[in-house]
Design an enzyme around this catalytic site. Structure first.
Site, PDB file in Angstrom:
ATOM      1  N   ARG A  78       6.861  -3.899  -4.369  1.00 46.78           N
ATOM      2  CA  ARG A  78       5.501  -3.626  -3.917  1.00 46.78           C
ATOM      3  C   ARG A  78       4.527  -3.713  -5.075  1.00 46.78           C
ATOM      4  O   ARG A  78       4.682  -3.033  -6.086  1.00 46.78           O
ATOM      5  CB  ARG A  78       5.426  -2.243  -3.269  1.00 46.78           C
ATOM      6  CG  ARG A  78       4.064  -1.930  -2.676  1.00 46.78           C
ATOM      7  CD  ARG A  78       4.078  -0.663  -1.864  1.00 46.78           C
ATOM      8  NE  ARG A  78       4.354   0.511  -2.667  1.00 46.78           N
ATOM      9  CZ  ARG A  78       4.243   1.767  -2.229  1.00 46.78           C
ATOM     10  NH1 ARG A  78       3.886   1.982  -0.977  1.00 46.78           N
ATOM     11  NH2 ARG A  78       4.508   2.783  -3.011  1.00 46.78           N
ATOM     12  N   THR A 100      -2.203  -3.894  -4.771  1.00 46.11           N
ATOM     13  CA  THR A 100      -2.494  -4.304  -3.395  1.00 46.11           C
ATOM     14  C   THR A 100      -1.606  -3.603  -2.367  1.00 46.11           C
ATOM     15  O   THR A 100      -1.921  -3.602  -1.176  1.00 46.11           O
ATOM     16  CB  THR A 100      -2.292  -5.818  -3.241  1.00 46.11           C
ATOM     17  OG1 THR A 100      -0.898  -6.126  -3.426  1.00 46.11           O
ATOM     18  CG2 THR A 100      -3.118  -6.578  -4.261  1.00 46.11           C
ATOM     19  N   ASP A 139      10.208   8.376  -5.099  1.00 44.94           N
ATOM     20  CA  ASP A 139      10.614   6.977  -5.153  1.00 44.94           C
ATOM     21  C   ASP A 139      12.121   6.890  -4.955  1.00 44.94           C
ATOM     22  O   ASP A 139      12.900   7.319  -5.817  1.00 44.94           O
ATOM     23  CB  ASP A 139      10.220   6.364  -6.500  1.00 44.94           C
ATOM     24  CG  ASP A 139      10.458   4.865  -6.541  1.00 44.94           C
ATOM     25  OD1 ASP A 139      11.638   4.453  -6.447  1.00 44.94           O
ATOM     26  OD2 ASP A 139       9.485   4.111  -6.676  1.00 44.94           O
ATOM     27  N   ASP A 173      14.133   4.976  -7.741  1.00 39.12           N
ATOM     28  CA  ASP A 173      14.251   5.738  -8.986  1.00 39.12           C
ATOM     29  C   ASP A 173      15.265   6.865  -8.840  1.00 39.12           C
ATOM     30  O   ASP A 173      16.055   7.133  -9.759  1.00 39.12           O
ATOM     31  CB  ASP A 173      12.892   6.327  -9.387  1.00 39.12           C
ATOM     32  CG  ASP A 173      11.974   5.285  -9.995  1.00 39.12           C
ATOM     33  OD1 ASP A 173      12.476   4.197 -10.382  1.00 39.12           O
ATOM     34  OD2 ASP A 173      10.764   5.532 -10.086  1.00 39.12           O
TER      35      ASP A 173
END
Length: 208
Positions: free
Chosen positions: A103, A107, A199, A202
């Site tokens: 990602r 944006t 995340d 992660d």
């Protein structure tokens, strides 16, 4: 197509531990795998069966086996890799494909960098794996790529979904059945699911 939102106590218990910031990477990986296995149980509920005759130690009997349907699991890299073991443990003969997307932090749109699918994908029912359905961009793009290869069917499985991502995926691919363990409140200004679990990549791989 109405999404399947898991309400099983075991899944909800494991999701709660998964959310906890104190959960280690090792335990996080184990939980992702366990939840995936439980979700996969639901996602494969409609597999067709055929009758066979088997001989038990006592007599012959008629029983059922899966009627030759071929499955493929396609994790969206990198976090989707954390779901593969749990899925394959349940369906060991499934083929594995990979789609690489990340990602763009500005944006929030998916950027493609890799796609490798089984050569006989046209003969298989595909289940796409990604722990998080946030904006929905990665899932929409991955499924679009897979559809170009004309598989028999496609399902999408995640752990945590945001309403925004769920809506985007349903609008883009209304024919794809969605399975998720929890539907959360919203996305924050940075596109992260709230309350979420941080995340997923992660936490699975111990990176920051």
């Amino acid at each position: 197509m109405k999404p399947f939102i898991a309400d099983h106590p075991l899944i909800q218990h494991k999701v709660t531990i998964l959310r906890d910031e104190r959960t280690s990477s090792k335990q996080f990986r184990e939980l992702i795998s366990e939840i995936t296995g439980l979700m996969c149980y639901e996602a494969t509920r409609d597999l067709p069966l055929c009758e066979v005759t088997v001989k038990t130690p006592l007599c012959e009997t008629t029983s059922h086996v899966i009627a030759g349907r071929k499955l493929a699991f396609v994790p969206i890299l990198r976090a989707g890799l954390g779901m593969v073991d749990g899925a394959v443990e349940l369906v060991p003969n499934a083929r594995i494909g990979h789609i690489g997307l990340y990602r763009d932090e500005t944006t929030l749109k998916p950027v493609e960098y890799y796609c490798k699918l089984p050569g006989d994908i046209g003969e298989r029912d595909v289940i796409v794996l990604d722990p998080m359905l946030a904006t929905g961009g990665s899932a929409v793009d991955a499924i679009s790529q897979i559809k170009e290869r004309k598989p028999r069917s496609i399902k999408f499985m995640c752990i945590i979904a945001a309403p925004e991502g769920l809506k985007a995926l349903q609008e883009a691919h209304p024919d794809v059945q969605i399975y998720c363990a929890a539907l959360d409140e919203k996305l924050n200004e940075n596109g992260y699911i709230m309350p979420g679990l941080g995340d997923a990549g992660d936490r699975i791989f111990g990176t920051k």
